[in-house]
Motif scaffolding. Structure first.
Motif, PDB file in Angstrom:
ATOM      1  N   PHE A 123     -27.448  41.283 -52.511  1.00 48.42           N
ATOM      2  CA  PHE A 123     -26.703  41.259 -51.522  1.00 48.42           C
ATOM      3  C   PHE A 123     -25.514  42.504 -51.314  1.00 48.42           C
ATOM      4  N   THR A 124     -25.548  43.072 -50.114  1.00 48.06           N
ATOM      5  CA  THR A 124     -24.693  44.180 -50.031  1.00 48.06           C
ATOM      6  C   THR A 124     -22.940  43.445 -49.667  1.00 48.06           C
ATOM      7  N   GLN A 125     -21.918  44.111 -49.909  1.00 45.02           N
ATOM      8  CA  GLN A 125     -20.768  43.698 -49.669  1.00 45.02           C
ATOM      9  C   GLN A 125     -20.618  43.662 -47.990  1.00 45.02           C
ATOM     10  N   GLU A 126     -21.359  44.165 -47.376  1.00 46.52           N
ATOM     11  CA  GLU A 126     -21.308  44.192 -45.823  1.00 46.52           C
ATOM     12  C   GLU A 126     -22.084  42.922 -45.524  1.00 46.52           C
ATOM     13  N   TYR A 127     -23.213  42.734 -45.906  1.00 48.74           N
ATOM     14  CA  TYR A 127     -23.700  41.374 -45.780  1.00 48.74           C
ATOM     15  C   TYR A 127     -23.006  40.241 -45.998  1.00 48.74           C
ATOM     16  N   LEU A 128     -22.627  40.091 -47.195  1.00 50.73           N
ATOM     17  CA  LEU A 128     -21.715  39.039 -47.641  1.00 50.73           C
ATOM     18  C   LEU A 128     -20.380  38.876 -46.711  1.00 50.73           C
ATOM     19  N   ALA A 129     -19.732  40.060 -46.154  1.00 48.80           N
ATOM     20  CA  ALA A 129     -18.793  39.848 -45.394  1.00 48.80           C
ATOM     21  C   ALA A 129     -19.064  39.039 -44.048  1.00 48.80           C
ATOM     22  N   GLU A 130     -20.243  39.505 -43.784  1.00 44.66           N
ATOM     23  CA  GLU A 130     -20.944  39.343 -42.534  1.00 44.66           C
ATOM     24  C   GLU A 130     -21.201  37.586 -42.426  1.00 44.66           C
ATOM     25  N   MET A 131     -21.823  37.289 -43.322  1.00 47.67           N
ATOM     26  CA  MET A 131     -22.202  35.683 -43.649  1.00 47.67           C
ATOM     27  C   MET A 131     -21.071  34.599 -44.012  1.00 47.67           C
ATOM     28  N   ILE A 132     -19.844  35.222 -44.340  1.00 46.16           N
ATOM     29  CA  ILE A 132     -18.863  34.181 -44.617  1.00 46.16           C
ATOM     30  C   ILE A 132     -17.844  34.675 -43.612  1.00 46.16           C
ATOM     31  N   GLY A 133     -17.863  35.584 -42.780  1.00 45.92           N
ATOM     32  CA  GLY A 133     -16.932  35.632 -41.699  1.00 45.92           C
ATOM     33  C   GLY A 133     -15.790  36.318 -42.124  1.00 45.92           C
ATOM     34  N   THR A 134     -15.909  37.307 -42.778  1.00 46.64           N
ATOM     35  CA  THR A 134     -14.586  37.891 -43.345  1.00 46.64           C
ATOM     36  C   THR A 134     -14.575  39.460 -43.183  1.00 46.64           C
ATOM     37  N   GLN A 135     -13.735  40.239 -43.763  1.00 47.53           N
ATOM     38  CA  GLN A 135     -13.963  41.750 -43.779  1.00 47.53           C
ATOM     39  C   GLN A 135     -14.602  42.379 -44.993  1.00 47.53           C
ATOM     40  N   ARG A 136     -15.193  43.406 -45.059  1.00 47.18           N
ATOM     41  CA  ARG A 136     -15.708  43.897 -46.254  1.00 47.18           C
ATOM     42  C   ARG A 136     -14.639  44.137 -47.605  1.00 47.18           C
ATOM     43  N   THR A 137     -13.634  44.743 -46.925  1.00 46.79           N
ATOM     44  CA  THR A 137     -12.639  44.993 -47.950  1.00 46.79           C
ATOM     45  C   THR A 137     -12.127  43.741 -48.673  1.00 46.79           C
ATOM     46  N   THR A 138     -12.219  42.351 -48.007  1.00 52.43           N
ATOM     47  CA  THR A 138     -11.818  41.252 -48.593  1.00 52.43           C
ATOM     48  C   THR A 138     -12.758  40.696 -49.845  1.00 52.43           C
ATOM     49  N   VAL A 139     -14.278  40.777 -49.271  1.00 51.56           N
ATOM     50  CA  VAL A 139     -15.412  40.821 -50.068  1.00 51.56           C
ATOM     51  C   VAL A 139     -15.108  41.748 -51.424  1.00 51.56           C
ATOM     52  N   THR A 140     -14.934  42.901 -51.217  1.00 52.53           N
ATOM     53  CA  THR A 140     -14.502  43.861 -52.398  1.00 52.53           C
ATOM     54  C   THR A 140     -13.553  43.260 -53.356  1.00 52.53           C
ATOM     55  N   LEU A 141     -12.396  42.911 -52.878  1.00 54.33           N
ATOM     56  CA  LEU A 141     -11.360  42.391 -53.478  1.00 54.33           C
ATOM     57  C   LEU A 141     -11.769  40.979 -54.375  1.00 54.33           C
ATOM     58  N   LEU A 142     -12.392  39.987 -53.510  1.00 56.20           N
ATOM     59  CA  LEU A 142     -12.745  38.931 -54.333  1.00 56.20           C
ATOM     60  C   LEU A 142     -14.055  38.976 -55.264  1.00 56.20           C
ATOM     61  N   ALA A 143     -14.918  40.093 -54.953  1.00 51.94           N
ATOM     62  CA  ALA A 143     -15.923  40.085 -55.994  1.00 51.94           C
ATOM     63  C   ALA A 143     -15.242  40.797 -57.367  1.00 51.94           C
ATOM     64  N   GLY A 144     -14.315  41.756 -56.977  1.00 52.21           N
ATOM     65  CA  GLY A 144     -13.672  42.217 -57.952  1.00 52.21           C
ATOM     66  C   GLY A 144     -13.250  41.363 -59.033  1.00 52.21           C
ATOM     67  N   GLU A 145     -12.349  40.318 -58.380  1.00 47.50           N
ATOM     68  CA  GLU A 145     -11.711  39.351 -59.004  1.00 47.50           C
ATOM     69  C   GLU A 145     -12.807  38.258 -59.802  1.00 47.50           C
ATOM     70  N   LEU A 146     -13.714  37.999 -59.039  1.00 47.28           N
ATOM     71  CA  LEU A 146     -14.630  37.278 -59.887  1.00 47.28           C
ATOM     72  C   LEU A 146     -15.431  37.945 -60.994  1.00 47.28           C
ATOM     73  N   GLN A 147     -15.483  39.418 -60.880  1.00 53.40           N
ATOM     74  CA  GLN A 147     -16.113  40.210 -62.171  1.00 53.40           C
ATOM     75  C   GLN A 147     -15.012  40.116 -63.126  1.00 53.40           C
ATOM     76  N   ARG A 148     -14.047  40.325 -62.836  1.00 49.58           N
ATOM     77  CA  ARG A 148     -12.768  40.341 -63.934  1.00 49.58           C
ATOM     78  C   ARG A 148     -12.682  39.284 -64.506  1.00 49.58           C
ATOM     79  N   ARG A 149     -13.010  38.033 -63.922  1.00 47.92           N
ATOM     80  CA  ARG A 149     -12.876  36.850 -64.742  1.00 47.92           C
ATOM     81  C   ARG A 149     -13.963  36.496 -65.439  1.00 47.92           C
ATOM     82  N   GLY A 150     -15.028  37.221 -65.558  1.00 49.61           N
ATOM     83  CA  GLY A 150     -16.274  37.132 -66.170  1.00 49.61           C
ATOM     84  C   GLY A 150     -17.300  36.116 -65.485  1.00 49.61           C
ATOM     85  N   LEU A 151     -17.139  35.689 -64.300  1.00 46.97           N
ATOM     86  CA  LEU A 151     -17.925  34.771 -63.663  1.00 46.97           C
ATOM     87  C   LEU A 151     -19.214  35.739 -62.955  1.00 46.97           C
TER      88      LEU A 151
END
Length: 254
Positions: free
Chosen positions: A167-195
């Motif tokens: 899934f691209t970040q653009e698609y994820l943003a569209e599916m959960i109703g938020t901005q792409r930049t928000t998904v970028t930050l969230l995915a980065g944090e989940l990755q940093r935590r090893g999830l």
């Protein structure tokens, strides 16, 4: 990823009924973005997905869409249209390429009307979908973007049994109703935590239990609906041979 996964709707039917449906169906590949049904009218075909993921979205007049549901290998695409002639305002399309069995809608409709077993199982599936839509609506209104993203990823994995989701970040943003930049930050944090691991549109879930700990109550409710849909089956079998007898059993990431 598994090459093929059984369709749980078909697996839950009696042998005679299942064979009758399969004999009227053909196996098809379903590439990314394949439209399985569109807004309004009866579809030409219904689909029993065997792999991949179909997304149910509500298109808006300004061109935006909002996702309101998923169908994976547990269900039948086109089931809602079997219930009557109401205008269906949603579109269903493949968001992860996969495969399935395609049956003429008229054939399935005839069997729905003549077979009590098929009618009962379709109504159970439609009920599960209706409850899920309501839960997602509440989640989208009340819960944080992180909770919505985590819930979405876990739901996608439950319905595909795949560890890697494309899934691209653009698609994820569209599916959960938020901005792409928000998904970028969230995915980065989940990755940093090893999830998760996120590389070039490929999301690998590394710690499903850790993700579930972050999820809102909506995920556990939807998870129970998903697993209990075919609870009378002796077990749900994942691609690696593990068995799950109920919603309380181990999730697919074990």
């Amino acid at each position: 990823m598994p090459a093929q996964i059984s369709n749980l709707f078909l697996s839950g039917l009696s042998t005679e009924t299942r064979e009758s449906l399969v004999s009227r169906s053909i196996a098809v590949e379903l590439p990314l973005h394949t439209v399985l049904y569109d807004v309004g009218g009866d579809p030409r075909h219904a689909y029993f997905l065997t792999s991949g993921l179909a997304s149910i979205v509500t298109p808006m007049s300004n061109g935006e869409i909002a996702e309101v549901g998923f169908i994976g290998h547990e269900g039948v695409v086109g089931s809602l249209q079997l219930l009557g002639s109401a205008f269906i305002s949603t579109r269903c399309m493949m968001q992860l390429a996969g495969s399935g069995l395609k049956i003429p809608f008229a054939s399935l409709q005839g069997m729905f009307e003549s077979s009590e077993e098929i009618r009962k199982r379709v109504l159970e599936f439609v009920q599960e979908q209706a409850v899920m839509v309501g839960q997602i609506a509440g989640c989208n209104r009340l819960h944080s973007a992180e909770q919505r993203l985590v819930r979405w990823l876990l739901m996608a994995q439950d319905r595909t049994q795949w560890d890697v989701l494309q899934f691209t970040q653009e698609y994820l943003a569209e599916m959960i109703g938020t901005q792409r930049t928000t998904v970028t930050l969230l995915a980065g944090e989940l990755q940093r935590r090893g999830l998760i691991s996120y590389v070039r549109g490929n999301i690998q879930i590394l710690d499903g239990y850790g993700l579930e700990a972050l999820a809102c109550d909506c995920y556990s409710i939807i998870k129970s609906l998903h697993f209990n849909l075919y609870a009378q089956n002796t077990a749900l079998v994942s691609a690696n041979g593990n068995h799950y007898a109920s919603s309380e059993a181990s999730p697919f990431w074990t």
